[in-house]
Design a protein around this motif. Structure first.
Motif, mmCIF file in Angstrom:
data_model
loop_
_atom_site.group_PDB
_atom_site.id
_atom_site.type_symbol
_atom_site.label_atom_id
_atom_site.label_comp_id
_atom_site.label_asym_id
_atom_site.label_seq_id
_atom_site.Cartn_x
_atom_site.Cartn_y
_atom_site.Cartn_z
ATOM 1 N N LEU A 137 -72.755 11.778 10.125
ATOM 2 C CA LEU A 137 -73.980 12.067 10.851
ATOM 3 C C LEU A 137 -74.936 12.956 10.063
ATOM 4 C CD1 LEU A 137 -72.588 12.634 14.469
ATOM 5 C CD2 LEU A 137 -73.754 10.613 13.562
ATOM 6 N N SER A 138 -74.401 13.730 9.140
ATOM 7 C CA SER A 138 -75.257 14.610 8.336
ATOM 8 C C SER A 138 -75.715 13.951 7.038
ATOM 9 C CB SER A 138 -74.514 15.908 8.007
ATOM 10 O OG SER A 138 -73.411 15.668 7.137
ATOM 11 N N GLY A 139 -75.306 12.722 6.799
ATOM 12 C CA GLY A 139 -75.691 12.058 5.565
ATOM 13 C C GLY A 139 -74.948 12.565 4.349
ATOM 14 N N GLY A 140 -73.669 12.908 4.526
ATOM 15 C CA GLY A 140 -72.838 13.324 3.387
ATOM 16 C C GLY A 140 -73.027 14.763 2.966
ATOM 17 N N ARG A 141 -73.397 15.646 3.884
ATOM 18 C CA ARG A 141 -73.701 17.036 3.527
ATOM 19 C C ARG A 141 -72.544 18.004 3.747
ATOM 20 N NH1 ARG A 141 -78.472 18.907 6.853
ATOM 21 N NH2 ARG A 141 -78.405 17.019 8.126
ATOM 22 N N PHE A 142 -71.371 17.508 4.132
ATOM 23 C CA PHE A 142 -70.299 18.407 4.548
ATOM 24 C C PHE A 142 -69.364 18.786 3.399
ATOM 25 C CE2 PHE A 142 -66.027 19.143 6.408
ATOM 26 C CZ PHE A 142 -66.334 20.312 7.090
ATOM 27 N N THR A 143 -68.974 20.063 3.358
ATOM 28 C CA THR A 143 -67.927 20.580 2.473
ATOM 29 C C THR A 143 -66.809 21.140 3.332
ATOM 30 O OG1 THR A 143 -69.375 21.136 0.603
ATOM 31 C CG2 THR A 143 -67.326 22.379 0.802
ATOM 32 N N LEU A 144 -65.592 20.694 3.085
ATOM 33 C CA LEU A 144 -64.425 21.226 3.794
ATOM 34 C C LEU A 144 -63.860 22.394 3.000
ATOM 35 C CD1 LEU A 144 -62.240 21.141 5.986
ATOM 36 C CD2 LEU A 144 -61.016 19.465 4.576
ATOM 37 N N GLY A 145 -64.148 23.598 3.475
ATOM 38 C CA GLY A 145 -63.453 24.770 2.959
ATOM 39 C C GLY A 145 -62.218 24.973 3.813
ATOM 40 N N LEU A 146 -61.049 24.996 3.197
ATOM 41 C CA LEU A 146 -59.822 25.138 3.975
ATOM 42 C C LEU A 146 -58.987 26.290 3.439
ATOM 43 C CD1 LEU A 146 -57.082 23.955 2.345
ATOM 44 C CD2 LEU A 146 -58.302 21.812 2.689
ATOM 45 N N GLY A 147 -58.139 26.798 4.306
ATOM 46 C CA GLY A 147 -57.256 27.886 3.917
ATOM 47 C C GLY A 147 -56.066 27.970 4.841
ATOM 48 N N PHE A 148 -55.255 28.996 4.636
ATOM 49 C CA PHE A 148 -53.957 29.076 5.282
ATOM 50 C C PHE A 148 -53.836 30.245 6.251
ATOM 51 C CE2 PHE A 148 -53.667 27.459 0.914
ATOM 52 C CZ PHE A 148 -53.430 26.125 1.224
ATOM 53 N N GLY A 149 -54.878 31.083 6.340
ATOM 54 C CA GLY A 149 -54.913 32.121 7.354
ATOM 55 C C GLY A 149 -54.185 33.388 6.978
ATOM 56 N N TRP A 150 -54.358 34.399 7.852
ATOM 57 C CA TRP A 150 -53.682 35.691 7.682
ATOM 58 C C TRP A 150 -53.060 36.173 8.991
ATOM 59 C CZ3 TRP A 150 -55.438 39.418 10.957
ATOM 60 C CH2 TRP A 150 -56.713 39.212 11.529
ATOM 61 N N ASN A 151 -53.462 35.569 10.103
ATOM 62 C CA ASN A 151 -53.021 36.035 11.415
ATOM 63 C C ASN A 151 -51.810 35.228 11.875
ATOM 64 O OD1 ASN A 151 -52.796 36.545 14.240
ATOM 65 N ND2 ASN A 151 -54.909 37.269 14.253
ATOM 66 N N LYS A 152 -50.634 35.812 11.699
ATOM 67 C CA LYS A 152 -49.398 35.103 12.016
ATOM 68 C C LYS A 152 -49.311 34.737 13.497
ATOM 69 C CE LYS A 152 -46.693 37.304 8.341
ATOM 70 N NZ LYS A 152 -45.500 38.135 8.045
ATOM 71 N N GLU A 153 -49.829 35.610 14.369
ATOM 72 C CA GLU A 153 -49.738 35.359 15.803
ATOM 73 C C GLU A 153 -50.604 34.171 16.226
ATOM 74 O OE1 GLU A 153 -48.321 38.909 14.479
ATOM 75 O OE2 GLU A 153 -50.483 38.584 14.545
ATOM 76 N N GLU A 154 -51.806 34.102 15.669
ATOM 77 C CA GLU A 154 -52.678 32.964 15.946
ATOM 78 C C GLU A 154 -52.009 31.661 15.507
ATOM 79 O OE1 GLU A 154 -57.087 31.220 14.641
ATOM 80 O OE2 GLU A 154 -56.380 33.129 13.831
ATOM 81 N N ALA A 155 -51.475 31.652 14.286
ATOM 82 C CA ALA A 155 -50.821 30.446 13.770
ATOM 83 C C ALA A 155 -49.602 30.070 14.597
ATOM 84 C CB ALA A 155 -50.429 30.669 12.308
ATOM 85 N N ALA A 156 -48.829 31.058 15.024
ATOM 86 C CA ALA A 156 -47.620 30.777 15.791
ATOM 87 C C ALA A 156 -47.944 30.082 17.105
ATOM 88 C CB ALA A 156 -46.852 32.072 16.051
ATOM 89 N N ASP A 157 -49.063 30.454 17.724
ATOM 90 C CA ASP A 157 -49.450 29.804 18.977
ATOM 91 C C ASP A 157 -49.799 28.332 18.767
ATOM 92 O OD1 ASP A 157 -49.039 32.069 20.458
ATOM 93 O OD2 ASP A 157 -51.147 32.610 20.653
ATOM 94 N N HIS A 158 -50.110 27.962 17.536
ATOM 95 C CA HIS A 158 -50.362 26.562 17.195
ATOM 96 C C HIS A 158 -49.082 25.862 16.721
ATOM 97 C CE1 HIS A 158 -54.774 26.334 17.482
ATOM 98 N NE2 HIS A 158 -54.782 27.594 17.088
ATOM 99 N N GLY A 159 -47.959 26.545 16.780
ATOM 100 C CA GLY A 159 -46.700 25.944 16.363
ATOM 101 C C GLY A 159 -46.476 25.946 14.867
ATOM 102 N N VAL A 160 -47.200 26.795 14.142
ATOM 103 C CA VAL A 160 -47.093 26.837 12.685
ATOM 104 C C VAL A 160 -45.977 27.787 12.271
ATOM 105 C CG1 VAL A 160 -48.279 27.445 10.525
ATOM 106 C CG2 VAL A 160 -49.541 26.304 12.390
ATOM 107 N N GLU A 161 -45.078 27.303 11.435
ATOM 108 C CA GLU A 161 -44.064 28.163 10.829
ATOM 109 C C GLU A 161 -44.681 28.801 9.590
ATOM 110 O OE1 GLU A 161 -39.479 27.971 9.099
ATOM 111 O OE2 GLU A 161 -40.356 26.233 10.120
ATOM 112 N N TRP A 162 -44.787 30.115 9.591
ATOM 113 C CA TRP A 162 -45.601 30.828 8.606
ATOM 114 C C TRP A 162 -45.181 30.535 7.169
ATOM 115 C CZ3 TRP A 162 -50.172 32.705 9.107
ATOM 116 C CH2 TRP A 162 -50.690 33.590 8.163
#
Length: 275
Positions: A104-129
């Motif tokens: 929809l943006s005509g190819g303007r998107f960049t995916l910046g991704l990372g792994f986080g620092w907040n163990k509690e937030e990740a755990a609520d998503h079922g992520v094993e740290w």
């Protein structure tokens, strides 16, 4: 050098529409938005910058919804996440969100991704740290299968998908992917394996770390001309940006305050000298 901006957009700040319009009119190259789904109040994870966790972390807007609004009112402004917490997403849903926004943006998107620092937030998503990095790599592999021109199956350690019809497709087969995080062998190996570059916060120590990343990148058989290093959340000064330019950096993301319209626009006025 392209000058982009990042901000913690919340329910208390300038709106995505107003900010995106101002950035494009003033000649900024892009808008990058961070992500936190929630911040558990019973938090044991220390804030990486030290001290109390700022209020805006628990009030961030969803970056994909906000960037969709920004896309609709601009024509040239780059759009990115800084960062998407990749392990906390269903990869099939995330692949669709990314492809839709890029289309929809005509190819303007960049995916910046990372792994986080907040163990509690990740755990609520079922992520094993301890396996979040491997999970992130697996997520990207699955999404690339869905973005392929032809129906392509994927069988990974953490997930799989059948060969499927999945449209729209991101421009170029995938968006530009930048991985955030502190310099180190694991991070640089991930970047060389499945990304287009690095999104280092603040940019400190790049003179030492960029040559190391370039060596890992070239050892992996990647073209040195295609490596992107984009310092993120930078508080600018002429000397700092000149230093980045000398390192071959072509894009910098400046930090805006998580504030209302008047304060954000005043900050953009002060950044005008760098454009």
């Amino acid at each position: 050098m392209r000058i982009a901006a990042t901000i913690f957009l919340t329910d208390e700040t300038i709106t995505p529409v107003r900010l995106a319009q101002e950035l494009e009119q003033r000649g900024f190259a892009g808008l990058y938005l961070p992500e936190h789904t929630h911040i558990p109040v019973g938090r044991e994870s220390a804030y990486p910058a030290g001290g109390e966790l700022p209020r805006e972390y628990g009030r961030t807007l969803d970056p994909f919804v906000a960037l969709g609004q920004a896309s609709a009112v601009t024509q040239r402004l780059g759009l990115g996440t800084g960062i998407t917490l990749i392990a906390q997403h269903d990869p099939i849903d995330l692949a669709k969100q990314i492809a839709t926004l890029d289309h929809l943006s005509g190819g303007r998107f960049t995916l910046g991704l990372g792994f986080g620092w907040n163990k509690e937030e990740a755990a609520d998503h079922g992520v094993e740290w301890r396996t979040r990095r491997e999970l992130g790599r697996d997520r990207v592999g699955l999404m690339r299968a869905l973005w392929s021109d032809e129906p392509t199956s994927y069988e990974g350690e953490f997930g799989s998908v059948r060969a499927s019809e999945a449209h729209p497709k991101p421009g170029g087969g995938a968006p530009r992917i930048l991985v955030g995080g502190a310099a180190g062998p694991k991070l640089f190996a991930d970047i060389a394996a499945y990304a287009d570059g690095w999104l280092p916060i603040g940019g400190r120590g790049l003179g030492e770390s960029i040559p190391v990343l370039r060596e890992v990148w070239e050892t992996a058989g990647r073209d040195p001309k295609h490596l992107h290093v984009v310092p993120y959340a930078v508080l600018p000064s002429p000397g700092k940006l000149e230093h980045y330019e000398g390192l071959g950096i072509e894009e910098v993301v400046l930090q805006l305050p998580p504030a209302g319209e008047s304060e954000v626009l005043r900050t953009l006025d002060t950044y005008a000298e760098f454009l």
